[in-house]
Motif scaffolding. Structure first.
Motif, PDB file in Angstrom:
ATOM      1  N   ARG A   4       0.930  -1.137  -0.185  1.00 24.40           N
ATOM      2  CA  ARG A   4      -0.166  -0.173  -0.021  1.00 24.40           C
ATOM      3  C   ARG A   4       0.921   1.285   0.080  1.00 24.40           C
ATOM      4  NH1 ARG A   4      -3.063   1.137   5.774  1.00 24.40           N
ATOM      5  NH2 ARG A   4      -1.390   2.251   6.710  1.00 24.40           N
ATOM      6  N   ALA A   5       0.308   2.468  -0.448  1.00 29.89           N
ATOM      7  CA  ALA A   5       1.203   3.533  -0.560  1.00 29.89           C
ATOM      8  C   ALA A   5       0.520   4.740  -0.129  1.00 29.89           C
ATOM      9  CB  ALA A   5       1.652   3.563  -2.103  1.00 29.89           C
ATOM     10  N   THR A   6       1.155   5.818   0.272  1.00 27.50           N
ATOM     11  CA  THR A   6       0.650   7.078   0.592  1.00 27.50           C
ATOM     12  C   THR A   6       1.615   8.106  -0.117  1.00 27.50           C
ATOM     13  OG1 THR A   6      -0.008   6.434   2.660  1.00 27.50           O
ATOM     14  CG2 THR A   6       0.291   9.004   2.042  1.00 27.50           C
ATOM     15  N   ILE A   7       0.921   8.901  -1.185  1.00 29.22           N
ATOM     16  CA  ILE A   7       1.666   9.687  -2.175  1.00 29.22           C
ATOM     17  C   ILE A   7       1.558  11.171  -1.818  1.00 29.22           C
ATOM     18  CG2 ILE A   7       2.283  10.311  -4.655  1.00 29.22           C
ATOM     19  CD1 ILE A   7       0.850   7.038  -4.157  1.00 29.22           C
ATOM     20  N   TYR A   8       2.496  11.846  -1.871  1.00 30.14           N
ATOM     21  CA  TYR A   8       2.268  13.181  -1.368  1.00 30.14           C
ATOM     22  C   TYR A   8       3.128  14.414  -2.350  1.00 30.14           C
ATOM     23  CZ  TYR A   8       2.632  17.659   1.352  1.00 30.14           C
ATOM     24  OH  TYR A   8       2.457  19.017   1.720  1.00 30.14           O
ATOM     25  N   VAL A   9       2.242  14.990  -3.042  1.00 31.25           N
ATOM     26  CA  VAL A   9       2.765  16.021  -4.026  1.00 31.25           C
ATOM     27  C   VAL A   9       2.725  17.344  -3.310  1.00 31.25           C
ATOM     28  CG1 VAL A   9       2.351  16.907  -6.230  1.00 31.25           C
ATOM     29  CG2 VAL A   9       1.970  14.425  -6.078  1.00 31.25           C
ATOM     30  N   SER A  10       3.690  17.576  -3.113  1.00 36.88           N
ATOM     31  CA  SER A  10       3.875  19.041  -2.344  1.00 36.88           C
ATOM     32  C   SER A  10       3.895  20.268  -3.050  1.00 36.88           C
ATOM     33  CB  SER A  10       5.041  18.859  -1.224  1.00 36.88           C
ATOM     34  OG  SER A  10       6.075  18.803  -1.834  1.00 36.88           O
ATOM     35  N   ASP A  11       4.245  20.211  -4.310  1.00 36.81           N
ATOM     36  CA  ASP A  11       4.541  21.669  -4.808  1.00 36.81           C
ATOM     37  C   ASP A  11       4.205  21.510  -6.531  1.00 36.81           C
ATOM     38  OD1 ASP A  11       7.082  23.265  -5.948  1.00 36.81           O
ATOM     39  OD2 ASP A  11       6.464  23.864  -4.370  1.00 36.81           O
ATOM     40  N   PRO A  12       4.064  22.491  -7.109  1.00 35.76           N
ATOM     41  CA  PRO A  12       3.537  22.356  -8.322  1.00 35.76           C
ATOM     42  C   PRO A  12       4.596  22.327  -9.379  1.00 35.76           C
ATOM     43  CG  PRO A  12       3.437  24.805  -7.536  1.00 35.76           C
ATOM     44  CD  PRO A  12       3.633  24.016  -6.300  1.00 35.76           C
ATOM     45  N   ALA A  13       6.005  22.241  -9.037  1.00 35.71           N
ATOM     46  CA  ALA A  13       7.078  22.069  -9.673  1.00 35.71           C
ATOM     47  C   ALA A  13       7.075  20.542 -10.037  1.00 35.71           C
ATOM     48  CB  ALA A  13       8.281  22.733  -9.093  1.00 35.71           C
ATOM     49  N   LEU A  14       7.702  20.503 -11.129  1.00 34.31           N
ATOM     50  CA  LEU A  14       7.986  18.934 -11.685  1.00 34.31           C
ATOM     51  C   LEU A  14       9.348  18.802 -11.176  1.00 34.31           C
ATOM     52  CD1 LEU A  14       7.392  16.482 -13.052  1.00 34.31           C
ATOM     53  CD2 LEU A  14       7.933  17.446 -15.100  1.00 34.31           C
ATOM     54  N   ASP A  15       9.555  18.254  -9.838  1.00 35.47           N
ATOM     55  CA  ASP A  15      10.699  18.150  -9.198  1.00 35.47           C
ATOM     56  C   ASP A  15      10.717  16.847  -8.342  1.00 35.47           C
ATOM     57  OD1 ASP A  15      12.729  19.983  -6.912  1.00 35.47           O
ATOM     58  OD2 ASP A  15      13.435  19.105  -8.895  1.00 35.47           O
ATOM     59  N   ALA A  16      12.082  16.331  -8.213  1.00 35.12           N
ATOM     60  CA  ALA A  16      11.950  15.296  -7.144  1.00 35.12           C
ATOM     61  C   ALA A  16      11.493  15.633  -5.806  1.00 35.12           C
ATOM     62  CB  ALA A  16      13.296  14.399  -7.129  1.00 35.12           C
ATOM     63  N   ARG A  17      11.785  16.909  -5.342  1.00 33.90           N
ATOM     64  CA  ARG A  17      11.461  17.325  -4.171  1.00 33.90           C
ATOM     65  C   ARG A  17       9.850  17.601  -3.925  1.00 33.90           C
ATOM     66  NH1 ARG A  17      15.244  22.326  -4.225  1.00 33.90           N
ATOM     67  NH2 ARG A  17      14.576  22.086  -6.387  1.00 33.90           N
ATOM     68  N   SER A  18       9.110  17.703  -4.922  1.00 28.50           N
ATOM     69  CA  SER A  18       7.963  17.732  -4.868  1.00 28.50           C
ATOM     70  C   SER A  18       7.003  16.612  -4.643  1.00 28.50           C
ATOM     71  CB  SER A  18       7.406  18.259  -6.108  1.00 28.50           C
ATOM     72  OG  SER A  18       8.010  19.588  -6.288  1.00 28.50           O
ATOM     73  N   LEU A  19       7.871  15.375  -4.724  1.00 31.10           N
ATOM     74  CA  LEU A  19       7.195  14.032  -4.702  1.00 31.10           C
ATOM     75  C   LEU A  19       7.831  13.116  -3.250  1.00 31.10           C
ATOM     76  CD1 LEU A  19       5.415  11.627  -5.940  1.00 31.10           C
ATOM     77  CD2 LEU A  19       7.688  11.146  -6.987  1.00 31.10           C
ATOM     78  N   ASN A  20       6.898  12.845  -2.481  1.00 27.22           N
ATOM     79  CA  ASN A  20       7.096  12.052  -1.212  1.00 27.22           C
ATOM     80  C   ASN A  20       6.132  10.637  -1.514  1.00 27.22           C
ATOM     81  OD1 ASN A  20       9.080  13.814  -0.152  1.00 27.22           O
ATOM     82  ND2 ASN A  20       7.136  14.923   0.511  1.00 27.22           N
ATOM     83  N   VAL A  56      14.463   1.146   1.439  1.00 26.74           N
ATOM     84  CA  VAL A  56      14.598   2.332   0.743  1.00 26.74           C
ATOM     85  C   VAL A  56      14.883   2.167  -0.666  1.00 26.74           C
ATOM     86  CG1 VAL A  56      15.934   4.424   0.806  1.00 26.74           C
ATOM     87  CG2 VAL A  56      15.564   3.417   2.884  1.00 26.74           C
ATOM     88  N   GLY A  57      15.398   1.155  -1.315  1.00 30.41           N
ATOM     89  CA  GLY A  57      15.721   0.888  -2.651  1.00 30.41           C
ATOM     90  C   GLY A  57      14.463   0.819  -3.496  1.00 30.41           C
ATOM     91  N   THR A  58      13.551   0.115  -2.905  1.00 25.88           N
ATOM     92  CA  THR A  58      12.176  -0.130  -3.439  1.00 25.88           C
ATOM     93  C   THR A  58      11.323   0.875  -3.537  1.00 25.88           C
ATOM     94  OG1 THR A  58      12.253  -2.513  -2.496  1.00 25.88           O
ATOM     95  CG2 THR A  58      10.279  -1.529  -3.484  1.00 25.88           C
ATOM     96  N   GLN A  59      11.267   1.831  -2.463  1.00 25.14           N
ATOM     97  CA  GLN A  59      10.770   3.184  -2.465  1.00 25.14           C
ATOM     98  C   GLN A  59      11.269   4.052  -3.310  1.00 25.14           C
ATOM     99  OE1 GLN A  59      10.062   4.510   1.468  1.00 25.14           O
ATOM    100  NE2 GLN A  59       9.938   6.812   0.959  1.00 25.14           N
ATOM    101  N   ARG A  60      12.602   4.142  -3.412  1.00 28.06           N
ATOM    102  CA  ARG A  60      13.195   5.028  -4.326  1.00 28.06           C
ATOM    103  C   ARG A  60      12.876   4.761  -5.895  1.00 28.06           C
ATOM    104  NH1 ARG A  60      18.461   7.596  -2.422  1.00 28.06           N
ATOM    105  NH2 ARG A  60      16.877   8.189  -1.069  1.00 28.06           N
ATOM    106  N   ALA A  61      12.803   3.353  -6.217  1.00 22.05           N
ATOM    107  CA  ALA A  61      12.591   2.959  -7.642  1.00 22.05           C
ATOM    108  C   ALA A  61      11.179   3.375  -7.876  1.00 22.05           C
ATOM    109  CB  ALA A  61      12.729   1.537  -7.809  1.00 22.05           C
ATOM    110  N   VAL A  62      10.028   3.151  -7.040  1.00 28.12           N
ATOM    111  CA  VAL A  62       8.910   3.836  -7.263  1.00 28.12           C
ATOM    112  C   VAL A  62       8.865   5.298  -7.489  1.00 28.12           C
ATOM    113  CG1 VAL A  62       6.444   3.905  -6.467  1.00 28.12           C
ATOM    114  CG2 VAL A  62       7.627   1.700  -6.231  1.00 28.12           C
ATOM    115  N   GLU A  63       9.495   5.956  -6.761  1.00 31.68           N
ATOM    116  CA  GLU A  63       9.598   7.316  -7.046  1.00 31.68           C
ATOM    117  C   GLU A  63      10.086   7.801  -8.461  1.00 31.68           C
ATOM    118  OE1 GLU A  63      11.834   8.974  -3.705  1.00 31.68           O
ATOM    119  OE2 GLU A  63       9.953   9.036  -2.341  1.00 31.68           O
TER     120      GLU A  63
END
Length: 165
Positions: free
Chosen positions: A113-129, A141-148
């Motif tokens: 299961r996942a919880t996705i948080y898009v925090s910013d209007p910019a298309l940037d890696a920092r905008s996605l959690n 952590v590697g699995t989570q990073r692969a999904v991101e």
């Protein structure tokens, strides 16, 4: 009601409102107010500093009342597309949160299961959690990073596809 009837009705209503305002501001009587009361009303409005607003001024002065979505649409859509095997439990585009239930990926044996948080209007890696977990706890952590990375790649593909049109 057909579209043509609805459009005709809307046009009549707009025309009626426009014509009622023409008489009020002197449109049909040569541009000058007709009665002493209209003159007094015009002076009173000018003294109080009230100004009439044109349609162009109203459109230019749009304020953000918090109803605008402040997340990147490409990250949002890419998140839903990449994790489409997970059942969506709740979405809130105003805060940028997508919560999914447990689901098994195609060809996999574990439920995630996942919880996705898009925090910013910019298309940037920092905008996605992205937070992913199994029934036993959080994933590596590697699995989570692969999904991101998969979500970011898909978001860039969506943006590039929009630029072509």
């Amino acid at each position: 009601m057909t579209f043509r009837t609805l459009a005709r009705t809307a046009l009549i209503v707009v025309a009626a409102f426009a014509l009622t305002d023409c008489g009020r501001f002197g449109g049909f009587n040569g541009g000058a107010p007709g009665s002493a009361r209209e003159v007094a009303d015009a002076r009173g409005a000018a003294e109080q500093g009230r100004q009439s607003t044109t349609i162009w001024e109203a459109l230019r002065k749009q304020r953000d009342d918090g109803s605008k979505v402040a997340v990147n649409r490409y990250l949002w859509n890419a998140s839903l597309q990449v994790l489409d095997f997970l059942p969506v439990q709740s979405v809130d585009p105003f805060t940028g949160v997508i919560v999914t239930g447990y689901g098994t990926p195609p060809g996999g044996g574990r439920a995630y299961r996942a919880t996705i948080y898009v925090s910013d209007p910019a298309l940037d890696a920092r905008s996605l959690n992205v937070a992913i977990q199994t029934r036993g706890g959080p994933v590596a952590v590697g699995t989570q990073r692969a999904v991101e990375d998969a979500i970011l790649t898909r978001a860039r593909q969506l943006r590039n596809a929009d630029r072509r049109f």
